[in-house]
Motif scaffolding. Sequence first.
Motif, mmCIF file in Angstrom:
data_model
loop_
_atom_site.group_PDB
_atom_site.id
_atom_site.type_symbol
_atom_site.label_atom_id
_atom_site.label_comp_id
_atom_site.label_asym_id
_atom_site.label_seq_id
_atom_site.Cartn_x
_atom_site.Cartn_y
_atom_site.Cartn_z
ATOM 1 N N ALA A 236 0.822 -1.215 0.000
ATOM 2 C CA ALA A 236 0.000 0.000 0.000
ATOM 3 C C ALA A 236 0.855 1.263 0.000
ATOM 4 N N PHE A 237 2.173 1.131 0.106
ATOM 5 C CA PHE A 237 3.052 2.278 -0.102
ATOM 6 C C PHE A 237 3.234 2.563 -1.597
ATOM 7 N N LEU A 238 2.843 1.598 -2.441
ATOM 8 C CA LEU A 238 3.044 1.725 -3.881
ATOM 9 C C LEU A 238 1.767 2.105 -4.623
ATOM 10 N N TYR A 239 0.625 1.628 -4.110
ATOM 11 C CA TYR A 239 -0.647 1.828 -4.802
ATOM 12 C C TYR A 239 -1.746 2.202 -3.808
ATOM 13 N N PRO A 240 -2.788 2.900 -4.299
ATOM 14 C CA PRO A 240 -3.932 3.207 -3.435
ATOM 15 C C PRO A 240 -4.657 1.939 -3.002
ATOM 16 N N VAL A 241 -5.306 2.014 -1.838
ATOM 17 C CA VAL A 241 -6.071 0.893 -1.294
ATOM 18 C C VAL A 241 -7.559 1.144 -1.513
ATOM 19 N N ILE A 242 -8.270 0.105 -1.953
ATOM 20 C CA ILE A 242 -9.728 0.173 -2.068
ATOM 21 C C ILE A 242 -10.322 -0.730 -0.990
ATOM 22 N N GLU A 243 -11.142 -0.153 -0.143
ATOM 23 C CA GLU A 243 -11.841 -0.923 0.890
ATOM 24 C C GLU A 243 -13.234 -1.287 0.382
ATOM 25 N N PRO A 244 -13.795 -2.417 0.840
ATOM 26 C CA PRO A 244 -15.156 -2.787 0.425
ATOM 27 C C PRO A 244 -16.186 -1.691 0.688
ATOM 28 N N CYS A 245 -15.992 -0.925 1.763
ATOM 29 C CA CYS A 245 -16.949 0.140 2.077
ATOM 30 C C CYS A 245 -16.895 1.279 1.060
ATOM 31 N N ASP A 246 -15.823 1.330 0.232
ATOM 32 C CA ASP A 246 -15.744 2.344 -0.815
ATOM 33 C C ASP A 246 -16.670 2.024 -1.982
ATOM 34 N N LEU A 247 -17.081 0.771 -2.070
ATOM 35 C CA LEU A 247 -17.841 0.306 -3.230
ATOM 36 C C LEU A 247 -19.341 0.382 -2.966
ATOM 37 N N ARG A 248 -19.808 1.592 -2.703
ATOM 38 C CA ARG A 248 -21.238 1.801 -2.491
ATOM 39 C C ARG A 248 -21.975 1.489 -3.791
ATOM 40 N N GLY A 249 -23.071 0.749 -3.686
ATOM 41 C CA GLY A 249 -23.824 0.389 -4.876
ATOM 42 C C GLY A 249 -23.352 -0.899 -5.524
ATOM 43 N N PHE A 250 -22.299 -1.508 -4.960
ATOM 44 C CA PHE A 250 -21.770 -2.757 -5.496
ATOM 45 C C PHE A 250 -21.739 -3.831 -4.411
ATOM 46 N N GLU A 251 -21.945 -5.049 -4.834
ATOM 47 C CA GLU A 251 -21.808 -6.210 -3.958
ATOM 48 C C GLU A 251 -20.385 -6.754 -4.127
ATOM 49 N N VAL A 252 -19.577 -6.653 -3.089
ATOM 50 C CA VAL A 252 -18.202 -7.147 -3.172
ATOM 51 C C VAL A 252 -18.230 -8.669 -3.194
ATOM 52 N N LEU A 253 -17.684 -9.240 -4.251
ATOM 53 C CA LEU A 253 -17.714 -10.693 -4.419
ATOM 54 C C LEU A 253 -16.458 -11.352 -3.863
#
Length: 316
Positions: A236-253
Amino acid sequence: MVCEEELLIEKVCGLYEQISSLESLKPCKNVDMLFTQLVLTCIPPSPIDVTNLNKNVQEIRSHLIKLCGEAEGHLETHYSTLLGSYDNPLQNLHIFPYYSNYLKLGLLEFTILTQHCTHVPSKIAFVGSGPLPLTSIVLASNHLPSTTFHNYDMDPLANSNAMRLVSSHPDLSNRMVFHTTDILDVSNALKEYEVVYLAALVGMDKESKNRIIDHLDKHMNPGALLMLRSAHGARAFLYPVIEPCDLRGFEVLTVFHPTDEVINSVVIARKYPVPMHSLDQGLASKILPNKCSEIQAFNPLNHGNMIEEFAIEEQL
């Protein structure tokens, strides 16, 4: 454990100081050496949680991600220009130093995709394809031979370089389409795609990344799949992190965290068939935490180097 994390942070911050003092991030011996050291420092699995870093290190991380993105852009432009000078660019992709990583990542993402896609997608969008659209090329060449790939990038020069790579190929020249536009200006066209890929460096900070995800939520077709790249641990020092809570409107599979030289974590989510606000919020808020607590081993390629963090299969 704490001592290891402190040593890691100290080393990353030291490399940041050297990288940030460079006059240029274009490929050269010194630039290549420093970024190689940074990647080798961050690749080993680490329990570090970057959200717990102090403010100063958080700022360094944010700047470092932007520097990595800039350097990656220069690297891809350099090799795209070089490859474009060949009569058959696609036969020489191996000269790109991270080509083998893209082959592994492409196979991994295709494997994940087949677990959640009921049919071969006819059209896929890749947002942030850049001058060297290796993900689209690898998937189109090796895994999805009948799918059309629509590549989106804001930079006309990046698209010009990318088009040169496939223009002489009899098959890919017909299945690789390039759009020079900001994805936030695309609306109705997003409904055409069964799968949308979001490159790791599209949206370099939390705000801009979430703004793009919300736009995709608004315009993608219900049931369509969103494939994203994230990072875990020291990566995560190299790339942004995406958390499941960021995906509003989507079902995290599913979320996969590689532990080999493939740096990016892979997240796949499905656009909800109905808007989130019309769902029972009590039910929606209970599903994700319950499933997040079930950490299981995943091994789609028999490599034994992946962790499945989420496996949300229920239809709401």
